[in-house]
Design a protein around this motif. Structure first.
Motif: not given
Length: 122
Positions: A28-29, A52-53, A71-73, A76, A78, A97
């Motif tokens: 995901f990240s 991504r970040s 988002r919270d990687n 997983n 958004v 995605r």
């Protein structure tokens, strides 16, 4: 890859909702993520995207200043925080995605969630 969107519902104009999109898999990240929406009788349109970040975000002019993508990687997931909602925000909202290409084009995204309905009453 599976994307599961949730959080939609019925809200009065001026209200708020937070949409979530949970992704399966361990990569995901490594991908930009985006939100799109489609109103009845209209074409799908870009809403927001995030790197991504999470350090960079993009918004459609129609939602800028009212919506926030994050988002919270570690989870997983958004999110799309929607505030000051208007009846014209009524649509099915999809998370996606990103694969390659411009973030505002739906064709740049390889995987899509099933959509969650947002209805804003006046």
């Amino acid at each position: 890859v599976q994307l599961q969107a949730s959080g939609g519902g019925l809200v009065q104009a001026g209200g708020s909702l937070r949409l979530s999109c949970a992704a399966s898999g361990r990569t995901f990240s490594g991908y930009y993520m985006g939100w799109f929406r489609q109103a009845p009788g209209k074409e799908r349109e870009f809403v927001a995207a995030i790197t991504r970040s999470g350090g960079t975000t993009w918004y459609a002019d129609s939602v800028k200043g009212r919506f926030t993508i994050s988002r919270d990687n570690a989870k997983n997931t958004v999110y799309l925080q929607m505030s000051s909602l208007k009846p014209e925000d009524t649509a099915v909202y999809y998370c996606a995605r990103h694969n390659s290409g411009t973030v505002v084009a739906g064709t740049s995204y390889a995987y899509w969630g099933q959509g969650t309905q947002v209805t804003v009453s006046s």
